[in-house]
Design a protein around this motif. Structure first.
Motif, PDB file in Angstrom:
ATOM      1  N   TRP A 178      24.313   4.868 -36.564  1.00  0.00           N
ATOM      2  CA  TRP A 178      25.608   5.558 -36.452  1.00  0.00           C
ATOM      3  C   TRP A 178      25.855   5.839 -34.978  1.00  0.00           C
ATOM      4  CZ3 TRP A 178      28.367   6.628 -40.952  1.00  0.00           C
ATOM      5  CH2 TRP A 178      27.666   6.461 -42.157  1.00  0.00           C
ATOM      6  N   LEU A 179      26.846   5.176 -34.417  1.00  0.00           N
ATOM      7  CA  LEU A 179      27.164   5.334 -33.001  1.00  0.00           C
ATOM      8  C   LEU A 179      28.462   6.121 -32.846  1.00  0.00           C
ATOM      9  CD1 LEU A 179      26.846   4.667 -29.951  1.00  0.00           C
ATOM     10  CD2 LEU A 179      28.158   2.575 -30.401  1.00  0.00           C
ATOM     11  N   THR A 180      28.398   7.150 -32.035  1.00  0.00           N
ATOM     12  CA  THR A 180      29.594   7.912 -31.682  1.00  0.00           C
ATOM     13  C   THR A 180      29.807   7.772 -30.181  1.00  0.00           C
ATOM     14  OG1 THR A 180      29.216   9.521 -33.443  1.00  0.00           O
ATOM     15  CG2 THR A 180      30.721  10.174 -31.679  1.00  0.00           C
ATOM     16  N   VAL A 181      30.998   7.347 -29.790  1.00  0.00           N
ATOM     17  CA  VAL A 181      31.336   7.228 -28.374  1.00  0.00           C
ATOM     18  C   VAL A 181      32.354   8.328 -28.048  1.00  0.00           C
ATOM     19  CG1 VAL A 181      32.185   5.738 -26.543  1.00  0.00           C
ATOM     20  CG2 VAL A 181      30.948   4.737 -28.471  1.00  0.00           C
ATOM     21  N   LEU A 194      26.763  -3.222 -26.124  1.00  0.00           N
ATOM     22  CA  LEU A 194      28.131  -2.814 -25.816  1.00  0.00           C
ATOM     23  C   LEU A 194      28.181  -2.646 -24.300  1.00  0.00           C
ATOM     24  CD1 LEU A 194      27.450  -1.853 -28.799  1.00  0.00           C
ATOM     25  CD2 LEU A 194      29.309  -0.200 -28.487  1.00  0.00           C
ATOM     26  N   GLU A 195      28.846  -3.552 -23.638  1.00  0.00           N
ATOM     27  CA  GLU A 195      28.814  -3.576 -22.169  1.00  0.00           C
ATOM     28  C   GLU A 195      29.418  -2.312 -21.562  1.00  0.00           C
ATOM     29  OE1 GLU A 195      27.327  -5.745 -20.332  1.00  0.00           O
ATOM     30  OE2 GLU A 195      26.810  -7.235 -21.862  1.00  0.00           O
ATOM     31  N   SER A 196      30.486  -1.831 -22.163  1.00  0.00           N
ATOM     32  CA  SER A 196      31.152  -0.620 -21.681  1.00  0.00           C
ATOM     33  C   SER A 196      31.759   0.063 -22.903  1.00  0.00           C
ATOM     34  CB  SER A 196      32.228  -0.983 -20.658  1.00  0.00           C
ATOM     35  OG  SER A 196      32.914   0.172 -20.219  1.00  0.00           O
ATOM     36  N   ALA A 197      31.006   0.992 -23.435  1.00  0.00           N
ATOM     37  CA  ALA A 197      31.384   1.581 -24.726  1.00  0.00           C
ATOM     38  C   ALA A 197      32.755   2.239 -24.663  1.00  0.00           C
ATOM     39  CB  ALA A 197      30.332   2.595 -25.157  1.00  0.00           C
ATOM     40  N   SER A 198      33.484   2.083 -25.751  1.00  0.00           N
ATOM     41  CA  SER A 198      34.792   2.735 -25.870  1.00  0.00           C
ATOM     42  C   SER A 198      34.839   3.501 -27.193  1.00  0.00           C
ATOM     43  CB  SER A 198      35.913   1.698 -25.813  1.00  0.00           C
ATOM     44  OG  SER A 198      35.803   0.814 -26.898  1.00  0.00           O
ATOM     45  N   THR A 199      35.767   4.432 -27.261  1.00  0.00           N
ATOM     46  CA  THR A 199      35.824   5.292 -28.452  1.00  0.00           C
ATOM     47  C   THR A 199      36.118   4.494 -29.720  1.00  0.00           C
ATOM     48  OG1 THR A 199      38.132   5.799 -27.949  1.00  0.00           O
ATOM     49  CG2 THR A 199      36.478   7.364 -27.160  1.00  0.00           C
ATOM     50  N   ASN A 200      36.808   3.374 -29.608  1.00  0.00           N
ATOM     51  CA  ASN A 200      37.087   2.582 -30.811  1.00  0.00           C
ATOM     52  C   ASN A 200      35.872   1.792 -31.286  1.00  0.00           C
ATOM     53  OD1 ASN A 200      36.997   0.409 -29.070  1.00  0.00           O
ATOM     54  ND2 ASN A 200      39.181  -0.033 -29.181  1.00  0.00           N
ATOM     55  N   GLN A 201      34.778   1.930 -30.595  1.00  0.00           N
ATOM     56  CA  GLN A 201      33.526   1.334 -31.048  1.00  0.00           C
ATOM     57  C   GLN A 201      32.651   2.346 -31.781  1.00  0.00           C
ATOM     58  OE1 GLN A 201      32.426  -0.407 -27.168  1.00  0.00           O
ATOM     59  NE2 GLN A 201      32.553  -2.421 -28.172  1.00  0.00           N
ATOM     60  N   THR A 202      33.177   3.538 -31.964  1.00  0.00           N
ATOM     61  CA  THR A 202      32.502   4.506 -32.823  1.00  0.00           C
ATOM     62  C   THR A 202      32.491   3.954 -34.242  1.00  0.00           C
ATOM     63  OG1 THR A 202      33.082   6.446 -31.500  1.00  0.00           O
ATOM     64  CG2 THR A 202      32.676   6.809 -33.852  1.00  0.00           C
ATOM     65  N   SER A 203      31.288   3.785 -34.779  1.00  0.00           N
ATOM     66  CA  SER A 203      31.182   3.114 -36.066  1.00  0.00           C
ATOM     67  C   SER A 203      29.738   3.165 -36.539  1.00  0.00           C
ATOM     68  CB  SER A 203      31.620   1.652 -35.931  1.00  0.00           C
ATOM     69  OG  SER A 203      31.658   1.005 -37.192  1.00  0.00           O
ATOM     70  N   GLU A 212      34.774  -9.134 -29.737  1.00  0.00           N
ATOM     71  CA  GLU A 212      35.293  -8.584 -28.471  1.00  0.00           C
ATOM     72  C   GLU A 212      34.644  -7.236 -28.162  1.00  0.00           C
ATOM     73  OE1 GLU A 212      37.784 -11.465 -30.325  1.00  0.00           O
ATOM     74  OE2 GLU A 212      37.250  -9.475 -31.086  1.00  0.00           O
ATOM     75  N   GLY A 213      34.186  -7.117 -26.917  1.00  0.00           N
ATOM     76  CA  GLY A 213      33.566  -5.871 -26.488  1.00  0.00           C
ATOM     77  C   GLY A 213      32.075  -5.807 -26.748  1.00  0.00           C
ATOM     78  N   TYR A 214      31.522  -6.883 -27.344  1.00  0.00           N
ATOM     79  CA  TYR A 214      30.101  -6.926 -27.682  1.00  0.00           C
ATOM     80  C   TYR A 214      29.457  -8.183 -27.121  1.00  0.00           C
ATOM     81  CZ  TYR A 214      31.678  -3.653 -31.313  1.00  0.00           C
ATOM     82  OH  TYR A 214      32.242  -2.609 -31.990  1.00  0.00           O
TER      83      TYR A 214
END
Lengths: 114, 114
Positions: free
Chosen positions: A110-113, A78-87, A62-64
């Motif tokens: 390392w992705l930070t949103v 990531l179509e619309s990045a959200s903070t919970n996709q920081t990983s 979901e979200g990818y």
């Protein structure tokens, strides 16, 4: 030598942005994978692909979305990045059949949103 | 489906001590593979060993050794005379013969203190 290369090591993106994570392997492997890794949760499979233009959902798609237009390249979107996709995102590849049963990983992105 | 348990979340040892990382797996398959990976702080997952379920011989590679006990579904990893560079998270991962992807648990974080 086995090589899986992820295009970006560190990224910072804003909420709502579209994010592309690119992965290239030079081993002519049929199978490619995207995982995310979070503290205490181990590695979780997002999507995998067993051939060009083929894709299968993993445990947390979901979200990818993904794209596999060429054998050597597997992109995570990531179509619309959200903070919970920081990983931390790990790309991997492996060959086919019992002799190909070793997964090789890239260095991670390392992705930070924010 | 495979399942893996690495009961030790974190281990700390002093340099030159021996340390064993435990791995217990579950599988319904008669043919499968077992893997160990090392993830240093840099993030990349490094392949250490692959073991076929038919091969129960223990294996030694330098300071590393693996003890495969099919009867107890365990595949333990021992580092002899540990070094600071061994500090990492270690993952045990089972894969069945036709599997497309690995099952990873949270791993064991090993800290080797000077």
């Amino acid at each position: 030598d086995v090589k899986v290369t992820q295009s970006s090591r560190y990224l910072v993106k804003r909420t709502g942005e579209k994010v592309f994570l690119e992965c290239v392997q030079d081993m002519d492997h049929e199978n490619m994978f995207w995982y995310r890794q979070d503290p205490g949760l181990g590695l979780r499979l997002i999507y995998f692909s067993y051939d060009v233009k083929m894709k299968e959902k993993g445990d947390i798609p979901e979200g990818y979305s993904v794209s596999r237009e060429k054998k050597e390249r597997f992109s995570l979107i990531l179509e619309s990045a959200s903070t919970n996709q920081t990983s931390m995102y790990l790309c991997a590849s492996k060959g086919r059949g019992p002799s190909g049963n070793t997964i090789y990983f890239g260095e991670g992105s390392w992705l930070t949103v924010v | 489906a495979q399942k893996v348990t690495q009961a030790q979340t974190e281990i700390s040892v002093v340099e030159k001590e021996d340390v064993t990382l435990d791995c217990v797996y579950e599988t319904r398959d008669t043919t499968y593979y077992l893997f160990w990976y090392k993830q240093p702080p840099s993030g990349e997952l490094v392949f250490l060993i692959r073991r076929n379920s038919f091969d129960e011989q223990n294996e030694i590679s330098g300071r590393y050794s693996w003890n495969f006990q099919k009867s107890t579904s365990s595949f333990n990893f021992t580092i002899t005379a540990s070094q600071v560079v061994d500090s990492a998270v270690y993952f045990c991962a089972p894969l069945n013969n036709y599997g497309q992807n690995f099952v990873f648990g949270p791993g064991t974080r090993l800290s080797v203190l000077p």
